[in-house]
Design a protein around this motif. Structure first.
Motif, PDB file in Angstrom:
ATOM      1  N   ARG A 120       0.822  -1.217   0.000  1.00  0.00           N
ATOM      2  CA  ARG A 120       0.000   0.000   0.000  1.00  0.00           C
ATOM      3  C   ARG A 120       0.854   1.264   0.000  1.00  0.00           C
ATOM      4  NH1 ARG A 120      -3.475  -3.137   3.128  1.00  0.00           N
ATOM      5  NH2 ARG A 120      -2.746  -2.341   5.115  1.00  0.00           N
ATOM      6  N   LYS A 121       1.933   1.259   0.771  1.00  0.00           N
ATOM      7  CA  LYS A 121       2.830   2.425   0.805  1.00  0.00           C
ATOM      8  C   LYS A 121       3.455   2.662  -0.563  1.00  0.00           C
ATOM      9  CE  LYS A 121       4.073   2.063   5.675  1.00  0.00           C
ATOM     10  NZ  LYS A 121       5.138   1.682   6.619  1.00  0.00           N
ATOM     11  N   GLU A 135       0.742   4.059  -2.951  1.00  0.00           N
ATOM     12  CA  GLU A 135       0.440   5.473  -2.718  1.00  0.00           C
ATOM     13  C   GLU A 135       1.462   6.374  -3.402  1.00  0.00           C
ATOM     14  OE1 GLU A 135       0.163   6.013   1.528  1.00  0.00           O
ATOM     15  OE2 GLU A 135      -1.562   4.664   1.666  1.00  0.00           O
ATOM     16  N   THR A 136       2.719   6.005  -3.327  1.00  0.00           N
ATOM     17  CA  THR A 136       3.769   6.819  -3.934  1.00  0.00           C
ATOM     18  C   THR A 136       3.764   6.690  -5.452  1.00  0.00           C
ATOM     19  OG1 THR A 136       5.147   6.558  -1.981  1.00  0.00           O
ATOM     20  CG2 THR A 136       6.248   7.291  -3.976  1.00  0.00           C
ATOM     21  N   SER A 144       1.414   5.753  -7.501  1.00  0.00           N
ATOM     22  CA  SER A 144       0.213   6.299  -8.137  1.00  0.00           C
ATOM     23  C   SER A 144       0.089   7.802  -7.914  1.00  0.00           C
ATOM     24  CB  SER A 144      -1.040   5.596  -7.617  1.00  0.00           C
ATOM     25  OG  SER A 144      -1.282   5.951  -6.262  1.00  0.00           O
ATOM     26  N   GLY A 175      -1.004   9.222  -5.392  1.00  0.00           N
ATOM     27  CA  GLY A 175      -2.243   9.508  -4.680  1.00  0.00           C
ATOM     28  C   GLY A 175      -3.401   9.778  -5.618  1.00  0.00           C
ATOM     29  N   GLY A 194      -5.285   7.725  -7.203  1.00  0.00           N
ATOM     30  CA  GLY A 194      -6.353   6.729  -7.210  1.00  0.00           C
ATOM     31  C   GLY A 194      -6.409   5.982  -8.526  1.00  0.00           C
TER      32      GLY A 194
END
Length: 187
Positions: free
Chosen positions: A142-143, A146-147, A149, A151, A153
């Motif tokens: 997940r970390k 997040e980076t 993509s 953020g 989505g």
């Protein structure tokens, strides 16, 4: 790529630096992709080796720093391995499933059934260092997601992958030990 596309394309991300404790893997991958002109677009799946994640998260152990207990000494004699290495393995498992000469199959704290609790000495700098599995590879994925993509989505996925031996069979296979951004099961 995920979704309904009729093809799979594998694009290696080369040129990453040697990963050390505290590195932001997602940032390093994204930076290297931009430099190499690799686009991470909708449907892409980024696969990251467990060893890279473990090193970035400090999930490494120094063999020479270990003080083997009685159980490690007994098990080391049975399987023919360094008792200090066995101590690291014992620290990472729930239970021993099979222990015979040269073979130690266990259940890890994360619930995986594998050889040596995923403790790995291959492709590591120095003979005194091993990696252990990340504490929670889904959180690690997940970390990274997040980076990578940004953020946004954007529908991409991240898999943390490890090579597992196949207990009681020949060969090895890669296993997704952590997943983010995609459903790992297709019905």
């Amino acid at each position: 790529r995920m979704g309904t596309s009729a093809y799979v394309q594998v694009i290696p991300v080369t040129g990453l630096p040697e990963i050390v404790d505290g590195d932001d893997i997602g940032y390093l991958i994204l930076k290297r992709c931009i430099e190499a002109g690799i686009e991470i677009v909708d449907g892409c799946i980024v696969v990251v080796a467990q060893k890279v994640v473990s090193k970035a998260e400090g999930a490494v152990r120094k063999i020479s720093a270990q003080k083997p207990g009685q159980q490690a000494l007994q098990l080391a004699e049975k399987v023919g391995k360094d008792p200090r290495l066995i101590q690291i393995i014992l620290d990472e498992l729930i239970r021993v499933i099979r222990a015979v000469s040269g073979v130690l199959i266990v259940e890890t704290k994360q619930g995986f059934i594998c050889a040596n609790a995923g403790v790995d000495q291959s492709n590591i700098e120095g003979e005194d260092i091993v990696t252990v599995l990340p504490e929670d590879s889904d959180v690690s994925a997940r970390k990274i997601l997040e980076t990578v993509s940004g953020g946004s989505g954007s529908p991409i996925g991240v898999i943390v992958s490890d090579t597992f031996n196949r207990p009681w069979r020949e060969g090895a296979t890669n296993v997704a030990i952590g997943i983010a951004g995609l459903d790992p099961l297709y019905d």
